[in-house]
Design a protein around this motif. Structure first.
Motif, mmCIF file in Angstrom:
data_model
loop_
_atom_site.group_PDB
_atom_site.id
_atom_site.type_symbol
_atom_site.label_atom_id
_atom_site.label_comp_id
_atom_site.label_asym_id
_atom_site.label_seq_id
_atom_site.Cartn_x
_atom_site.Cartn_y
_atom_site.Cartn_z
ATOM 1 N N SER A 59 57.705 44.261 45.247
ATOM 2 C CA SER A 59 57.910 44.495 43.822
ATOM 3 C C SER A 59 56.604 44.896 43.158
ATOM 4 O O SER A 59 55.554 44.299 43.411
ATOM 5 C CB SER A 59 58.453 43.251 43.136
ATOM 6 O OG SER A 59 58.520 43.465 41.733
ATOM 7 N N LEU A 60 56.679 45.921 42.306
ATOM 8 C CA LEU A 60 55.524 46.347 41.512
ATOM 9 C C LEU A 60 55.658 45.931 40.060
ATOM 10 O O LEU A 60 54.799 46.247 39.232
ATOM 11 C CB LEU A 60 55.356 47.872 41.597
ATOM 12 C CG LEU A 60 55.089 48.457 42.982
ATOM 13 C CD1 LEU A 60 54.903 49.974 42.878
ATOM 14 C CD2 LEU A 60 53.860 47.837 43.620
ATOM 15 N N MET A 61 56.739 45.246 39.721
ATOM 16 C CA MET A 61 56.941 44.837 38.338
ATOM 17 C C MET A 61 55.943 43.749 37.964
ATOM 18 O O MET A 61 55.680 42.844 38.753
ATOM 19 C CB MET A 61 58.367 44.328 38.133
ATOM 20 C CG MET A 61 59.421 45.408 38.301
ATOM 21 S SD MET A 61 61.062 44.888 37.748
ATOM 22 C CE MET A 61 61.474 43.694 38.996
ATOM 23 N N CYS A 62 55.420 43.844 36.757
ATOM 24 C CA CYS A 62 54.415 42.876 36.318
ATOM 25 C C CYS A 62 54.514 42.623 34.821
ATOM 26 O O CYS A 62 54.681 43.567 34.040
ATOM 27 C CB CYS A 62 53.007 43.399 36.591
ATOM 28 S SG CYS A 62 52.491 43.280 38.287
ATOM 29 N N PRO A 63 54.360 41.355 34.407
ATOM 30 C CA PRO A 63 54.127 41.084 32.988
ATOM 31 C C PRO A 63 52.640 41.201 32.705
ATOM 32 O O PRO A 63 51.817 40.810 33.531
ATOM 33 C CB PRO A 63 54.605 39.638 32.835
ATOM 34 C CG PRO A 63 54.371 39.027 34.177
ATOM 35 C CD PRO A 63 54.496 40.123 35.200
ATOM 36 N N ARG B 272 55.963 49.425 36.551
ATOM 37 C CA ARG B 272 54.971 49.968 37.481
ATOM 38 C C ARG B 272 53.613 49.968 36.779
ATOM 39 O O ARG B 272 53.547 49.903 35.551
ATOM 40 C CB ARG B 272 55.336 51.384 37.917
ATOM 41 C CG ARG B 272 55.505 52.367 36.770
ATOM 42 C CD ARG B 272 55.517 53.823 37.233
ATOM 43 N NE ARG B 272 56.270 54.113 38.406
ATOM 44 C CZ ARG B 272 57.319 54.926 38.473
ATOM 45 N NH1 ARG B 272 57.783 55.492 37.351
ATOM 46 N NH2 ARG B 272 57.917 55.176 39.615
ATOM 47 N N PRO B 273 52.548 50.056 37.538
ATOM 48 C CA PRO B 273 51.228 49.959 36.911
ATOM 49 C C PRO B 273 50.698 51.258 36.327
ATOM 50 O O PRO B 273 49.697 51.240 35.615
ATOM 51 C CB PRO B 273 50.339 49.498 38.067
ATOM 52 C CG PRO B 273 50.987 50.079 39.280
ATOM 53 C CD PRO B 273 52.466 50.041 39.012
ATOM 54 N N LEU C 13 52.940 43.123 43.366
ATOM 55 C CA LEU C 13 51.756 43.627 42.679
ATOM 56 C C LEU C 13 51.154 42.555 41.779
ATOM 57 O O LEU C 13 49.937 42.483 41.606
ATOM 58 C CB LEU C 13 52.125 44.860 41.851
ATOM 59 C CG LEU C 13 50.977 45.470 41.041
ATOM 60 C CD1 LEU C 13 49.856 45.947 41.954
ATOM 61 C CD2 LEU C 13 51.484 46.623 40.180
ATOM 62 N N GLN C 14 52.003 41.725 41.215
ATOM 63 C CA GLN C 14 51.507 40.668 40.340
ATOM 64 C C GLN C 14 50.509 39.776 41.077
ATOM 65 O O GLN C 14 49.531 39.305 40.500
ATOM 66 C CB GLN C 14 52.672 39.839 39.810
ATOM 67 C CG GLN C 14 52.285 38.875 38.707
ATOM 68 C CD GLN C 14 53.453 38.068 38.200
ATOM 69 O OE1 GLN C 14 54.561 38.179 38.733
ATOM 70 N NE2 GLN C 14 53.227 37.270 37.187
ATOM 71 N N SER C 15 50.740 39.552 42.358
ATOM 72 C CA SER C 15 49.812 38.750 43.154
ATOM 73 C C SER C 15 48.604 39.566 43.586
ATOM 74 O O SER C 15 47.499 39.035 43.718
ATOM 75 C CB SER C 15 50.514 38.208 44.400
ATOM 76 O OG SER C 15 51.621 37.430 44.054
ATOM 77 N N TYR C 16 48.819 40.837 43.832
ATOM 78 C CA TYR C 16 47.732 41.701 44.314
ATOM 79 C C TYR C 16 46.682 41.921 43.229
ATOM 80 O O TYR C 16 45.489 42.029 43.515
ATOM 81 C CB TYR C 16 48.322 43.041 44.760
ATOM 82 C CG TYR C 16 47.320 43.989 45.369
ATOM 83 C CD1 TYR C 16 46.932 43.870 46.696
ATOM 84 C CD2 TYR C 16 46.762 45.021 44.620
ATOM 85 C CE1 TYR C 16 46.025 44.749 47.263
ATOM 86 C CE2 TYR C 16 45.849 45.904 45.178
ATOM 87 C CZ TYR C 16 45.478 45.761 46.489
ATOM 88 O OH TYR C 16 44.575 46.612 47.051
#
Length: 1996
Positions: free
Chosen positions: A524-528, A550-551, A722-725
């Motif tokens: 997942s690339l979704m992020c708050p 996405r970023p 992505l949120q973790s990356y």
């Protein structure tokens, strides 16, 4: 983990509580094989047990020994401390004081009883003094628990001090931990407490550690305070940083200000597990304090769910309540991501959770006698089968909980639904903000956006290879191959962007990567983004964040964000540029200003910060976006402000996937790469990108490409979200100074120091200058210095054309001098590109004679070929080698290179005793499919290694499996160099590997994205040094062989690798080059023109490599090694290994290199641990094969193997410690019978019990194994014909349903090729991965079933997990879709779901059901068969599209064979003659469009023939003086000819063998193919001032060096070049370009030939005042009068001269400098003088009769005729060939021009003499490619003479002896003799006259065309210039300044007679040097048109 639950009476409970410890001991011992031992074989990596406090034991002990009465259970806390005997009293006193401050009191201390007799020396040397404390207080229970936590936390923060050991294992009211640096069996003897009969507990959590990423220690043993962890946290740095940042926003009313005393939450120097433990403990204790008690108990599990969430984002089957909880939790905290099985407890609740991808095994039994047992394996606990209620496993992302107080199990669904419904998460989510919300408000407020028309200005100068039409159109990043051989950023002199200093870290063998495409269900690339609320108080406030899908942001997105006021949010834009006048120091000052401005904005309530370089301009220099981001991110963390704002970037700097990853990895929340989108618009406006692509489509395609690339990079590290990356800093810096890292990238490893802020600022200024300076007027295209592919004048590459050519010549011809040239050129590249190039050998003062050195025949045995992998998804290669065979470390994939290439390598390595091997991947032909048990044409996707290596213990298991499969093999593990690889290698050595490959970042790959090729991994120099040091430090070095691999070329490379610690050396690219590889870097396209990296049968025929060539290279390499050894004074190669004292840092001229600190790799490992044995493999790894159950099996089966019995039946018991059962039996069968194995049912084995891992792995034909029980992971891995049957125990409980219970573990049938498997029960995750031939039936499977399957058949009689059939390209699966949910769980990208209705299918499935029922007793199969085929309507046939196509093709081929038609139609077509396509179609617009579609650029060199009709018909052109070229015809077929250009990775056409100008030939060929003529013109003019000249008169060395020319006619280059410039003139594109600014400097250029004109042209562009002096009457020199008009129209010359005059160049004719005017006067008048006089002193022929009339120099003849033609009044005075017998002495272009001119003048006859022999039709052995081909050629003049006179005019091997007088002083003939050419003993050519071969040729006119000796000397004499030995103007090497200041020279007068292209190149580079001298620096293009700033030389 073992837990008691359910209601029982007190006596039973007491017995069970006491038995739990014994059962835990048994469980621990049965898992001993999953742990590791140190070098002493007695020190474990760690083992421990967590239990409930044994209150009875402690009460008794303290009462008896200390007279202390303990409070009731739960009213006191206890724990074991690690102290030291010297300081323990002070530490204990400090603890007691703290306890008092916390309103607690210490009851007593107890010295923990220990028995260290059995532990290892390593453990004993670090053994702590263990003290146990007992603490109590008067508070209520909850408050007491709270205060105990505070005490533990504060004690950990305040008591530790240097020199005093202090560590608290645990401090709890309910639990206690016993652990240490022990093995599993030592744990129970070391602690006598654990053996006490009074030790009672209701739970036990045991753990055995296998340390890999950290060194083992007593403290790091598990369990930890709250958990035991099997796995890795890959995002640790980011998680820890963000927890630190959260300290600025976390609050707790109950703790108040005391909360700050508990910070930092994560204590320093912990492992990843320790960090998780700290956070879990903190959230549990400090979070949820205001909740009611009923909800409070779940806060631990909510915290666990938040930290380790399920893969919820793409799971359409998840209930909405649970999805909303996870959505809310994502707003609260990022996942702690990585493969992990976490078991945790607070003393009451005991739970476990598995990571979202299920990458750790977790099996559990629920028993009827009130016990639940969970472990990594089954078989660890003995019980009656009738006692088993349930056999199950944790599924990916799932939890399991036991409430010991309520005595019940809470399953995942119940638990998570309870937590999900405990708060109104769904309503809370309404608080979240979407980008669409901001858009709506913005449009409402400001109206819709206007579509922009961005210009794509030169904001930054760099390669934009990452932004091309393919990225924009195909949504994918570009692919490359053959590795990265460019310089490290810290060595590059082309101002690399800061991103290039960072190398991506990625999962090694202990930590699996993920397939981001086939397993995107977990990605997942979704992020708050934006402010985070207080984590300790769950509420809707956590959701008040901006949620991005996405970023990557569009131009409009970022404008909306900058202007937003939505719901009170506001954005602050921070300018990250600074005033140019501030200088280098302004760089660091700007960073401080940016950080402070960001912090102030966060404090002032801004929610979003935008760091923008939009204000970059001629006056403002941008800071690196990455530097600004990193500094801001870490500054905000330190100030505890980071969680209050989101960081968004608006940047022109970032454009490639790697750039985005680095920015995200260092804290960016979103990125708008605005230059990309503006450039894309510009490309669209120019027609490069399709005009139909809207701004929105351009954005979406680019963003999608970035998304894919980012996901791929994340997945390489095993990170799913992505949120973790973000902020995780998964990079190592190579070449950054500590000051940079500390300020901007804190926590990032940068082991060798490097460039400072000043250096980075200097690079930034240089890029700024190149972007904005007026001095860069000659930059027609964006600078591309060759970061990806070698480029003339650009970055150095190890595989440069010169080195490749020299290596091939050396190896093929066994040429020592060529090898020396190869070594010399390669060493220059090695020095420019690599770390080892910064080192030099410390030679001995007393070198030894080379005869004393170990022979080359022994040294070559240390060499191995291979390590090329076709896919960058395969990061770990584990290989098997038989010691009695010459196979080894190579892994060049079977399908990546041709069979011929493989065979050649193997034969060569076998002959020398070296090693060679093959690997996975590639293109699947019939041969490959047969070998791999696959189907031709069905693709083989290389699975990431998480399918059989997903932890270090699994790697150890695989090593064990392979050893069992071949006891004589040497097992090797490949690791990639990166920080910590030494620790990993230590773990691998403890896992019993015998050989470890350390692969560098630069190694070759068959195909990969450029992101991976350029940016993953680190130099092997770092990895080899670290590995050797750590192995020595741990005394493991003697157990393993270490191999270095990665762009190793020379003996110097080998010696350096050995001195750093390597025993063996891998070669991949070099042997391929020896066999003919030209580094096309197109391996992934199957179009290798030399037949190596291809399976195309047409191209494979071009393979010309020989084993002897490879052997020659290896022995020359070994001899070089020997020469180094002699100089070092070393006799034996073994004595080199680890001798870092024989290396030192060399004195480099590169200022960046001087900043590096290479001392870390030069540490001598033996100084760290003196006396250690470092002789590789001198100590054998102990696999304990003698203890295997297989030994009994082999003994029982021996009669069958020997052939004395036909069959044998065997019955045995088995348990989980019996691993790889039947593998060794299969080895013995295979050794005797090969693949055929034994007849069916030769060996029949019946077993009972729980089988260990890899049950029946690699089992061969004729072996049938039946197991009554269950099995662990990897059942049937590599199954090779055998049959496996597993079913539950027959005495299981009647209510035990096999279809509801797990019977086999993960990864069953992985890579199986044939055989059968019947499993009555459920198989866990990843069932039948890469099955290519096995038939299997099972009653249910977990996630990722049938992944990557290529053949065979699977029948599934039950439910499946998610992502079924991902990557499934072959085989068939039949699935019983019981509940209709299968489609939603199937990955449909590669398969079609069909009904089961075909009669053949129905019969086949029925037969399998019957067989399954008969062999396993399956009730499911029995029921289905009762009404079959009625149930078939509930079945689904999973049928891969690719497999369907392959089957159809096979059927068609079979049909064709029957009727006798050819099978390979394509191959036949390829042999047909192909006309130019454009000649076959009409000129309609529709036809043109069709033509564009059908032209094939990829295979054009195969499909299309070279255009040969470049001249007008001979019979027509001889009648006139017009240009000979057939422009119309050539232009017509131009795109077809352009399609033949292969765009070589190493373009030899622009190398020193090819075009001296470095023309960017592949680029403009491709642009012509695309019909982009204008950009092609720019590319051409970037390197060549006068392509209208070179395109006509150059002999085209570029074509001679063309790779295609190796085996067929080369690419047509000249024609295309000429067409481009002529078309440009026709279109009016070439206009005068007058410089905008003049420098006022005056320069005189003497001579107007090609060098003089080029020099003048360049200097005029730089703004200088240029005057050109020409002694003739017209400008042009050679171009005007030396080349005939039919070859170069004088109108073309005059057109250029006029243009240059209009641009401001002053031409003066009829002035012979040095005669008509003084050279000294010019010198005084002008600021600089450039001599371009050419080589005008002709070579004479001083033989008798030379004085006769009629003998003339060729140039006089040509010049006089040109003047006559141009209207000059001139008397030819005998220089006319009409009616004469003409003899021309000398060949070459001048001779040919004389031939053609004489012919047109009407010569009676024409003959030419050439003293050399007639060239061969093909290259001779001493004229290898890419040298200019000395072959027989027919040029235009020869062709014309042959037409008129019927013969070729040339007489070869002819020596002129005497000119014959006609009696009147005129020549009448020439007496000649034939000569013979032979080589003498030294290899030099010598000439001998042939006896009796004299002949007299009649002649009236003799033209001497024998070249020139140099310039005339009168100018040199007047200026007192030095001349070189050849008589040319002398200059320093590589420079153009002469011995006289301010005087420069260029062209033939400096370098000697040469080509026009050389003259133009000389003029260009001389102009650059003059410009630098006059202006202090120059930005005129250097070689190859590459612009770099040239600083003035001292002399000028």
């Amino acid at each position: 983990m073992k837990r008691q639950f359910d209601e029982i009476d007190s006596s039973q409970q007491a017995d069970i509580f006491k038995s739990i410890v014994r059962d835990a001991q048994k469980l621990s011992l049965r898992m001993n094989h999953r742990g590791a031992c140190a070098c002493d074989n007695d020190t474990g990596d760690g083992a421990g047990v967590l239990t409930a406090i044994p209150h009875a034991l402690y009460s008794h002990e303290l009462r008896e020994q200390q007279n202390v009465q303990l409070p009731a259970f739960g009213r006191y806390a206890t724990g074991i401390f690690y102290l030291d005997k010297t300081h323990h009293r002070e530490s204990e006193a400090a603890f007691e004081r703290l306890a008092g401050e916390c309103a607690l009191r210490v009851l007593c201390w107890r010295t923990v009883p220990t028995d260290g007799a059995g532990i290892g020396d390593v453990a004993r040397n670090s053994e702590p003094f263990m003290r146990q404390v007992f603490v109590t207080g008067d508070q209520p229970d909850a408050q007491l628990r709270h205060q105990v936590f505070v005490l533990r936390k504060r004690a950990t923060h305040t008591i530790p001090r240097p020199g005093a050991r202090f560590y608290i294992c645990s401090l709890s009211l309910l639990t206690v931990i016993y652990k240490g640096q022990l093995t599993a069996d030592q744990l129970w003897t070391y602690f006598p407490d654990l053996r006490s009969p009074n030790y009672d507990t209701y739970l036990a959590l045991v753990h055995t550690r296998f340390s890999t990423n950290t060194f083992p220690s007593w403290e790091r043993a598990h369990p930890l305070r709250y958990l035991a962890h099997n796995g890795e946290i890959n995002t640790l740095r980011g998680n820890v940083n963000l927890m630190k940042a959260r300290e600025g926003v976390m609050k707790n009313d109950e703790f108040g200000d005391e909360l700050k005393k508990l910070y930092p939450v994560v204590e320093p120097n912990l492992s990843d597990s320790g960090a998780v433990d700290c956070v879990l403990e903190f959230l549990t204790m400090a979070g949820g304090r205001t909740l009611p008690e009923a909800s409070k108990i779940y806060f631990l599990y909510m915290a666990v769910m938040t930290m380790v969430p399920e893969a919820w984002q793409n799971d359409i089957t998840m209930p909405p309540e649970k999805r909303d909880f996870y959505h809310w939790s994502a707003c609260a905290m990022e996942p702690w991501d990585g493969p992990a099985l976490l078991t945790f407890t607070d003393g009451r609740y005991v739970g476990a959770i598995l990571d979202r991808n299920g990458l750790r095994p977790s099996r559990f039994y629920v028993l009827k006698d009130n016990i639940m047992v969970m472990a990594s394996e089954v078989g660890v606990y003995d019980t009656d089968p009738a006692n088993v209620l349930l056999k199950s496993r944790l599924k990916p992302g799932r939890m399991l909980l036991v409430d010991t107080q309520e005595k019940k199990i809470i399953q995942d669904v119940e638990l998570k639904m309870h937590i999900s419904n405990s708060r109104p998460h769904s309503s809370w989510l309404k608080e979240q903000i979407l980008l669409e919300d901001l858009w709506k408000e913005h449009i409402k407020k400001f109206g819709p956006f206007e579509s922009g028309t961005g210009e794509g200005e030169k904001v930054a100068v760099a390669s934009v290879n990452g932004i091309n039409d393919k990225t924009l159109a195909r949504m994918k990043e570009a692919l490359g191959s053959m590795g990265n051989d460019a310089p490290l950023a810290c060595l590059s002199q082309f101002q690399p962007l800061l991103y290039d200093y960072f190398k991506q870290l990625f999962a090694q063998v202990t930590n699996p990567p993920i397939d981001p495409f086939r397993e995107k269900v977990v990605m997942s690339l979704m992020c708050p983004i934006g402010p985070e609320a207080n984590l300790l108080q769950p509420s809707e406030k956590q959701c008040h964040r901006l949620f991005l899908k996405r970023p990557i942001l569009s131009l409009s997105d970022v404008e909306v964000i900058k202007a937003t006021t939505h719901r009170g949010w506001k954005t602050h834009v921070i300018d990250i540029t600074f005033d140019k006048e501030e200088g280098y120091k302004g760089f660091a000052t700007a960073l401080d200003r940016i950080c402070n401005e960001a912090c102030k904005a966060a404090q002032n309530g801004y929610q979003l910060l935008v760091l923008s370089d939009r204000l970059a301009s001629p006056d403002r220099v941008p800071c690196s976006t990455l530097l600004a981001l990193g500094a801001t991110h870490h500054h905000l963390i330190e100030e505890r402000q980071r969680m209050k704002v989101g960081l968004i970037l608006e940047t022109a700097e970032a454009r490639e996937v790697h750039h985005m990853c680095v920015l995200l990895g260092y804290g960016a929340d979103a990125i708008c790469p605005y230059l990309v989108f503006e450039l894309a618009r510009a490309l669209r406006n120019e027609g490069v990108v399709d005009a139909s692509m809207t701004d929105d489509l351009l954005f979406r395609n680019y963003a999608e490409a970035m998304d894919r690339g980012i996901a791929k990079v994340m997945a390489k590290m095993g990170i799913s979200t992505l949120q973790s990356y973000k902020g995780a800093q998964i990079f190592e810096a190579v070449g950054l100074a500590d000051e940079v890292v500390e300020k901007c990238f804190k926590g990032t490893q940068s082991r060798i120091g490097g460039v400072t802020f000043e250096t980075l600022a200097r690079d930034a200024y240089e890029r700024h200058y190149l972007s904005y300076s007026d001095s860069t007027s000659d930059m027609l295209v964006l600078r591309n210095p060759g970061n990806y592919h070698w480029r003339s004048g650009g970055e150095k590459h190890i595989n440069d054309p010169l080195s490749i050519a020299n290596l091939q010549e050396a190896a093929v011809n066994k040429n020592k001098s060529a090898y020396d040239r190869f070594r010399e050129s390669t060493m220059e590249s090695v020095k420019a590109c690599t770390l080892r190039g910064q080192l030099e050998l410390v030679t001995s003062e007393n070198p030894i004679d080379i005869s004393l050195v170990e022979p080359a025949s022994e040294i070559v045995k240390r060499f191995a070929t291979g390590e090329t992998v076709i896919s960058d998804e395969l990061f770990v290669v584990v290989k098997i080698k038989k010691k009695n065979l010459s196979c080894g470390m190579g892994a060049m994939s079977f399908g990546s290179i041709s069979l011929e290439a493989h065979s050649t390598l193997a034969m060569a390595m076998n002959k020398v005793g070296g090693k060679s091997n093959t690997g996975e991947g590639g293109k699947v032909t019939k041969d490959i499919a047969k070998t791999r048990h696959s189907v031709p044409g069905v693709g083989l996707i290389s699975p990431p290694p998480h399918h059989d290596i997903y932890s270090i213990e699994d790697l150890a298991e695989l090593i064990y499996d392979l050893k069992c499969a071949n006891p004589n093999a040497r097992i090797s593990v490949k690791l990639v160099s990166e920080v910590g690889v030494g620790v990993v290698a230590s773990g691998v050595a403890k896992g019993k590997a015998e050989h470890i490959v350390i692969s560098g970042h630069d190694g070759g790959t068959g195909a990969s994205s450029w992101t991976g090729i350029k940016n993953a991994g680190l130099p092997w120099e770092l990895g080899v040094a670290e590995t050797h040091q750590v192995l020595v430090l741990n005394n493991l070095r003697s157990r393993v062989v270490v191999q270095a691999d990665g762009q190793i070329r020379t003996g110097f490379d080998v010696v350096v690798a050995a001195l750093l610690g390597a025993d063996e050396f891998g070669f991949s690219t070099a042997p391929l080059i020896v066999m003919g590889c030209t580094m096309m870097r197109k391996c992934h396209l199957n179009t290798c023109p030399v037949g190596i990296a291809t399976q195309d049968p047409v191209l494979r025929k071009k393979f010309a490599g020989k084993p002897e060539d490879v052997i020659n290279y290896l022995f020359m390499l070994a001899e070089e090694v020997r020469s180094h050894m002699a100089q070092l004074g070393i006799k034996k190669f073994q004595d080199l290994i680890g001798r870092t004292d024989l290396l030192r840092v060399r004195d480099s001229g590169n200022p960046k290199a001087k900043s590096l600190n290479l001392s870390p790799i030069l540490r001598n490992a033996l100084h760290m641990r003196p006396g250690t044995n470092i002789i590789a493999s001198s100590e054998s790894q102990n696999f304990e094969l003698e203890k295997r159950l297989d030994n009994k099996l082999i003994e029982a089966a021996a009669p069958v193997i020997a052939g004395s019995k036909s069959s044998v039946d065997i019955e045995m018991l088995i348990n989980n410690e019996d691993r790889a059962f039947a593998s060794t039996l299969s080895y013995h069968i295979s050794m005797k019978y090969g693949d055929e194995g034994l007849p069916d049912h030769s060996v029949n084995v019946s077993l009972k019990g729980s089988a260990g891992q890899s049950f029946c792995a690699f089992m061969t034909k004729g072996v049938h194994v039946k197991l009554e029980g269950d099995a662990n992971d990897y059942v049937g891995k590599g199954l090779s014909g055998g049959e496996i049957i597993i079913y539950p125990p027959k005495d299981s409980s009647p209510d035990f349903k096999s279809e509801n219970n797990v019977i086999v573990g993960n990864v069953c049938l992985y890579g199986a090729t044939s055989g059968k498997a019947f499993f009555r029960g459920i198989a866990a995750e990843r069932f039948s991965v890469r099955n290519s031939g096995v038939v299997a039936v099972v009653e249910g499977v977990g996630d990722h079933g049938c992944e990557y399957m290529t053949g065979g058949c699977v029948v599934i009689l039950g439910l499946t997990g998610r992502n079924f059939a991902a990557g499934m390209s072959g085989g068939i699966a039949y699935v019983w879709d019981i509940d209709g949910s299968f489609k939603s769980k199937c990955n449909l990208e590669m398969v079609e779901l069909l009904p089961l209705e075909n009669d053949e299918d129905l019969k086949y499935v029925a037969s399998l059901l019957k067989e399954f029922q008969e062999k396993t007793g399956s009730l499911i199969a029995e029921e289905l068969l009762k009404t079959w085929p009625k149930p078939a309507k509930e079945f689904v046939k999973v049928f891969p599209f690719e497999y369907q196509r392959a089957l159809r093709q096979m059927a068609e081929e079979a049909a064709q064979e029957k009727v006798g038609t050819p099978v390979n139609g394509e191959e036949m077509k390829a042999e047909q003659k192909i006309r130019d396509i454009e000649e076959t179609v009409a000129d309609g617009s529709m036809e043109k469009k069709r033509l564009e579609k059908i032209l094939d650029k990829t295979r054009g060199f195969v499909k299309y023939k070279r255009e040969t009709g470049m001249y007008r018909p001979t019979e027509k052109r001889v009648k006139d003086w017009d240009e000979i070229y057939n422009f119309g015809h050539v232009r017509k077929g131009l795109r077809v000819q352009a399609a033949r250009c292969m765009e070589c990775g190493v373009p030899f056409c622009q190398s020193s063998h090819g075009c001296p100008l470095g023309n960017i030939i592949p680029k403009w060929n491709d642009l012509i193919f695309q019909n982009n003529w204008k950009e092609a013109l720019n590319q051409l003019l970037q390197t060549n001032n006068f392509p209208e000249f070179t395109g006509r008169v150059c002999p085209a060395p570029c074509e001679g060096a063309c790779v295609l020319g190796i085996s067929e006619p080369p690419v047509t280059i000249k024609n295309i070049e000429c067409a481009i410039i002529d078309h440009a003139f026709e279109q009016g594109w070439i206009q005068p370009d007058v410089p905008k600014h003049r420098s006022g400097k005056k320069i005189a250029v003497v001579g107007s030939g090609p060098s003089g004109l080029a020099c003048a042209h360049q200097l005029n562009k730089a703004g200088h005042l240029v005057t050109v002096f020409e002694r003739n009457d017209r400008i042009g020199g050679l171009l005007r009068y030396g080349i005939p008009t039919m070859k170069l129209s004088k109108e073309v010359v005059q057109r250029r001269v006029n243009l240059m005059a209009e641009e401001g160049i002053d031409f003066k004719t009829n002035i012979n400098v040095g005669k008509d005017i003084s050279a000294k006067d010019l010198y005084e008048e002008f600021d600089c003088l450039v001599l371009c006089t050419g080589a005008t002193w002709p070579r004479d022929l001083p033989i008798p009769g030379r004085q006769l009339e009629g003998i003339h120099f060729a140039m006089a003849f040509l010049e006089s005729w040109q003047k006559k033609q141009m209207g000059n009044s001139i008397e030819l005075q005998g220089l006319l060939a009409k009616d004469k017998d003409v003899i021309i002495i000398g060949g070459g272009d001048t001779g040919c021009d004389c031939i053609a001119t004489s012919l047109r003048q009407g010569a009676k006859s024409i003959t030419t003499f050439e003293i050399l022999p007639e060239p061969p039709a093909r290259r001779a052995k001493d004229n290898p490619w890419p040298q200019f081909p000395r072959v027989f050629k027919v040029d235009y003049g020869h062709e014309e003479v042959e037409l008129k006179f019927g013969r070729d005019p040339r007489q070869f091997s002819t020596l002129s002896k005497e000119f014959i007088d006609d009696g009147n002083g005129h020549v009448a003939g020439i007496r000649t003799v034939l000569v013979n050419w032979t080589k003498d003993d030294t290899g030099r050519w010598k000439m001998d006259e042939v006896p009796d071969s004299e002949k007299v040729y009649k002649c009236d006119l003799v033209l001497l065309a024998m070249g020139f000796l140099g310039p005339e000397k009168y100018i040199a004499s007047e200026l007192d210039l030095n001349l070189d030995p050849r008589g040319n103007y002398e200059t320093s090497n590589g420079q153009y300044s002469t011995s006289v200041p301010r005087v420069f020279s260029a062209g033939d007068c400096r370098r000697g007679q040469s080509l026009v292209v050389w003259a133009i190149s000389e003029g260009r580079q001389a102009a650059r040097e003059v410009d630098a001298f006059l202006a202090g620096q120059s930005s005129l293009p250097g070689p190859g048109g590459v612009i770099t700033t040239l600083v003035a030389s001292q002399k000028g």
